[in-house]
Structures are given as structure tokens and as C-alpha cells.
Write a protein that holds these residues in place. Structure first.
Motif, mmCIF file in Angstrom:
data_model
loop_
_atom_site.group_PDB
_atom_site.id
_atom_site.type_symbol
_atom_site.label_atom_id
_atom_site.label_comp_id
_atom_site.label_asym_id
_atom_site.label_seq_id
_atom_site.Cartn_x
_atom_site.Cartn_y
_atom_site.Cartn_z
ATOM 1 N N LYS A 168 19.158 63.545 7.495
ATOM 2 C CA LYS A 168 19.404 62.375 6.644
ATOM 3 C C LYS A 168 20.252 62.762 5.431
ATOM 4 C CE LYS A 168 15.008 60.128 7.623
ATOM 5 N NZ LYS A 168 13.811 59.568 7.002
ATOM 6 N N PRO A 169 21.054 61.839 4.938
ATOM 7 C CA PRO A 169 21.835 62.146 3.736
ATOM 8 C C PRO A 169 20.976 62.240 2.476
ATOM 9 C CG PRO A 169 22.259 59.912 4.470
ATOM 10 C CD PRO A 169 21.408 60.547 5.515
ATOM 11 N N THR A 170 19.740 61.753 2.538
ATOM 12 C CA THR A 170 18.847 61.787 1.373
ATOM 13 C C THR A 170 17.943 63.020 1.372
ATOM 14 O OG1 THR A 170 17.217 60.473 2.567
ATOM 15 C CG2 THR A 170 18.801 59.283 1.186
ATOM 16 N N PHE A 171 18.262 64.043 2.153
ATOM 17 C CA PHE A 171 17.421 65.240 2.243
ATOM 18 C C PHE A 171 17.243 65.877 0.866
ATOM 19 C CE2 PHE A 171 17.317 69.937 2.624
ATOM 20 C CZ PHE A 171 16.038 70.055 3.148
ATOM 21 N N THR A 172 15.996 66.138 0.542
ATOM 22 C CA THR A 172 15.643 66.841 -0.686
ATOM 23 C C THR A 172 14.660 67.937 -0.292
ATOM 24 O OG1 THR A 172 15.885 64.768 -1.891
ATOM 25 C CG2 THR A 172 14.758 66.551 -3.028
ATOM 26 N N PRO A 173 14.929 69.190 -0.644
ATOM 27 C CA PRO A 173 14.103 70.300 -0.154
ATOM 28 C C PRO A 173 12.637 70.256 -0.569
ATOM 29 C CG PRO A 173 16.101 71.127 -1.206
ATOM 30 C CD PRO A 173 16.062 69.661 -1.431
ATOM 31 N N ASN A 174 12.329 69.660 -1.727
ATOM 32 C CA ASN A 174 10.956 69.676 -2.207
ATOM 33 C C ASN A 174 10.212 68.367 -1.982
ATOM 34 O OD1 ASN A 174 12.570 68.358 -4.072
ATOM 35 N ND2 ASN A 174 11.242 68.871 -5.786
ATOM 36 N N VAL A 175 10.795 67.450 -1.194
ATOM 37 C CA VAL A 175 10.161 66.172 -0.891
ATOM 38 C C VAL A 175 10.141 65.989 0.621
ATOM 39 C CG1 VAL A 175 10.322 63.657 -1.204
ATOM 40 C CG2 VAL A 175 10.991 65.186 -3.050
ATOM 41 N N ASP A 176 9.045 65.425 1.129
ATOM 42 C CA ASP A 176 8.924 65.167 2.564
ATOM 43 C C ASP A 176 9.746 63.929 2.912
ATOM 44 O OD1 ASP A 176 8.199 65.003 5.191
ATOM 45 O OD2 ASP A 176 6.143 64.369 4.823
ATOM 46 N N THR A 177 10.980 64.136 3.371
ATOM 47 C CA THR A 177 11.874 63.032 3.708
ATOM 48 C C THR A 177 12.023 62.858 5.219
ATOM 49 O OG1 THR A 177 13.778 64.511 3.572
ATOM 50 C CG2 THR A 177 13.233 63.266 1.598
ATOM 51 N N GLY A 178 11.204 63.536 6.000
ATOM 52 C CA GLY A 178 11.355 63.553 7.451
ATOM 53 C C GLY A 178 10.808 62.332 8.153
ATOM 54 N N ASP A 179 11.072 62.277 9.459
ATOM 55 C CA ASP A 179 10.628 61.192 10.319
ATOM 56 C C ASP A 179 9.361 61.582 11.065
ATOM 57 O OD1 ASP A 179 12.895 59.735 9.630
ATOM 58 O OD2 ASP A 179 14.062 60.534 11.301
ATOM 59 N N GLN A 180 8.745 60.583 11.686
ATOM 60 C CA GLN A 180 7.630 60.815 12.600
ATOM 61 C C GLN A 180 8.263 61.133 13.963
ATOM 62 O OE1 GLN A 180 4.227 60.479 12.118
ATOM 63 N NE2 GLN A 180 4.235 59.709 10.023
ATOM 64 N N VAL A 181 7.931 62.280 14.557
ATOM 65 C CA VAL A 181 8.558 62.715 15.800
ATOM 66 C C VAL A 181 7.505 62.751 16.913
ATOM 67 C CG1 VAL A 181 9.805 64.570 16.949
ATOM 68 C CG2 VAL A 181 10.263 64.067 14.557
ATOM 69 N N ILE A 182 7.812 62.080 18.018
ATOM 70 C CA ILE A 182 6.963 62.075 19.206
ATOM 71 C C ILE A 182 7.705 62.846 20.281
ATOM 72 C CG2 ILE A 182 5.807 60.653 20.935
ATOM 73 C CD1 ILE A 182 6.099 58.309 18.875
ATOM 74 N N ILE A 183 7.056 63.835 20.891
ATOM 75 C CA ILE A 183 7.674 64.585 21.982
ATOM 76 C C ILE A 183 6.833 64.361 23.229
ATOM 77 C CG2 ILE A 183 8.418 66.840 22.803
ATOM 78 C CD1 ILE A 183 8.661 67.728 19.924
ATOM 79 N N ILE A 184 7.481 63.901 24.300
ATOM 80 C CA ILE A 184 6.774 63.636 25.566
ATOM 81 C C ILE A 184 7.270 64.603 26.649
ATOM 82 C CG2 ILE A 184 6.294 61.222 25.030
ATOM 83 C CD1 ILE A 184 8.702 60.446 26.749
ATOM 84 N N ASN A 185 6.529 64.687 27.726
ATOM 85 C CA ASN A 185 6.840 65.535 28.884
ATOM 86 C C ASN A 185 6.953 67.011 28.504
ATOM 87 O OD1 ASN A 185 6.905 63.421 30.789
ATOM 88 N ND2 ASN A 185 8.974 62.903 30.170
ATOM 89 N N THR A 186 6.051 67.492 27.683
ATOM 90 C CA THR A 186 6.111 68.899 27.277
ATOM 91 C C THR A 186 5.723 69.832 28.416
ATOM 92 O OG1 THR A 186 3.861 68.803 26.413
ATOM 93 C CG2 THR A 186 5.668 68.404 24.870
ATOM 94 N N ASP A 187 5.070 69.310 29.438
ATOM 95 C CA ASP A 187 4.735 70.150 30.590
ATOM 96 C C ASP A 187 5.964 70.487 31.429
ATOM 97 O OD1 ASP A 187 4.973 67.500 31.283
ATOM 98 O OD2 ASP A 187 3.341 67.520 32.743
ATOM 99 N N LYS A 188 7.094 69.814 31.167
ATOM 100 C CA LYS A 188 8.325 70.066 31.918
ATOM 101 C C LYS A 188 9.375 70.794 31.086
ATOM 102 C CE LYS A 188 7.447 65.886 34.490
ATOM 103 N NZ LYS A 188 7.709 64.457 34.488
ATOM 104 N N VAL A 189 8.956 71.374 29.945
ATOM 105 C CA VAL A 189 9.903 72.090 29.084
ATOM 106 C C VAL A 189 10.389 73.340 29.812
ATOM 107 C CG1 VAL A 189 8.270 73.541 27.830
ATOM 108 C CG2 VAL A 189 10.320 72.771 26.699
ATOM 109 N N LYS A 190 11.632 73.731 29.550
ATOM 110 C CA LYS A 190 12.261 74.835 30.273
ATOM 111 C C LYS A 190 12.126 76.140 29.480
ATOM 112 C CE LYS A 190 16.938 75.722 31.986
ATOM 113 N NZ LYS A 190 18.255 75.088 31.987
ATOM 114 N N LEU A 191 11.701 77.192 30.151
ATOM 115 C CA LEU A 191 11.671 78.531 29.570
ATOM 116 C C LEU A 191 12.742 79.344 30.270
ATOM 117 C CD1 LEU A 191 7.822 79.127 29.426
ATOM 118 C CD2 LEU A 191 9.338 78.697 27.509
ATOM 119 N N THR A 192 13.779 79.740 29.551
ATOM 120 C CA THR A 192 14.910 80.431 30.161
ATOM 121 C C THR A 192 14.610 81.906 30.346
ATOM 122 O OG1 THR A 192 15.888 80.777 27.991
ATOM 123 C CG2 THR A 192 16.573 78.814 29.183
ATOM 124 N N GLY A 193 15.336 82.519 31.253
ATOM 125 C CA GLY A 193 15.192 83.959 31.504
ATOM 126 C C GLY A 193 13.806 84.304 32.006
#
Length: 147
Positions: free
Chosen positions: A42-67
Motif C-alpha cells: 500500500k502507498p500508506t505503509f508505515t513501519p511502526n503501524v499495522d497497515t496490513g490486510d486480512q489474508v486468507i490462504i486456501i488449499n495449503t495441502d497442495k503447496v509446492k515444495l521444490t527440490g
């Protein structure tokens, strides 16, 4: 004279975002999610303030492990008693607790402070394709477009 913009905690606008981990390398999706949790996209990023979003990650059982990471990458935990160290490979963790695999990876990319612990609470990880956050109307993002 211009001054640098500093976000205030009550002015932060939070969005809900869904990321699909199907066939995406573990480090790639973790880096994108950690960046969104901190608010660095975001353009409003400030290092000492929580400016982040709520993140939902689905299908983690299908994540790829390389090598050979599925067998060679190890995770350690300790019970607190002498000789109480436990070792788990990344492949075992993906099979048993795929949500914890991603949580561990993302938590290591966040700040080690009160702010980082607060930002980590905005992460929601699910092994399947269903999540209980439909009421928040999350926006689905394609991980390949964010890279």
C-alpha cells in the motif's frame, strides 16, 4: 514544505484477500502473504503501524515444495525437558498439518515484536478450498500476477 505521510492506526483501511496456494512454491506464497500482512503493498505503509490486510490462504495441502525440501528441510521444536527435541520434515508437516507449514514460514518473515504478533493474527490459513469468511466478501487475487 512537504512532510512524510505517517498513517494513524484509526485511519487504516483493511481489505480481505484470498490467496490460493495450489502448485505455488512455499517461499513464494509466504513472501507475498507476509508483505500483504505488513501493508507493504500500500502507498500508506508505515513501519511502526499495522497497515496490513486480512489474508486468507486456501488449499495449503497442495503447496509446492521444490527440490528435495520435502525430505531435507527440517522443523524443530522442544518440549522444555532435557532431550526433548522433536524433528519433523517439511513433507511430513505438509501431510499432517499443512496449515502449520505455511504459518511457520510466514511468521518467520514478520517482525519479531508486538507489532509482528498483531499482524500475524490477521492471517487465516485453511487446508481445503473452503473458508468461513464469505461474509467479509474477500477479493481473490492470483498469486502469479502479484509476483
Amino acid at each position: 514544505m512537504r512532510t512524510t505521510y505517517m498513517a494513524k492506526p484509526n485511519e487504516v483501511e483493511r481489505n480481505w484477500v484470498v490467496l490460493d496456494a495450489t502448485d505455488v512454491p512455499l517461499g513464494r506464497i509466504s513472501a507475498v502473504a507476509a508483505s500483504m500482512l505488513r501493508g507493504k503493498n500500500k502507498p500508506t505503509f508505515t513501519p511502526n503501524v499495522d497497515t496490513g490486510d486480512q489474508v486468507i490462504i486456501i488449499n495449503t495441502d497442495k503447496v509446492k515444495l521444490t527440490g528435495k525440501k520435502a525430505s531435507d528441510k527440517k522443523y524443530y521444536r522442544h518440549s522444555g525437558y532435557p532431550g526433548g527435541i522433536y524433528e519433523t520434515s517439511a513433507g511430513e508437516m505438509r501431510a499432517q498439518r499443512p496449515d502449520r507449514l505455511l504459518e511457520t514460514s510466514i511468521k518467520g518473515m514478520l517482525p519479531k515484536s508486538k507489532l509482528g504478533r498483531k499482524q500475524f493474527k490477521h492471517l487465516h490459513v485453511y487446508a481445503g478450498s473452503e473458508h468461513p469468511h464469505a461474509a467479509q466478501q474477500p477479493k481473490e487475487l492470483d498469486i502469479n500476477e502479484l509476483i
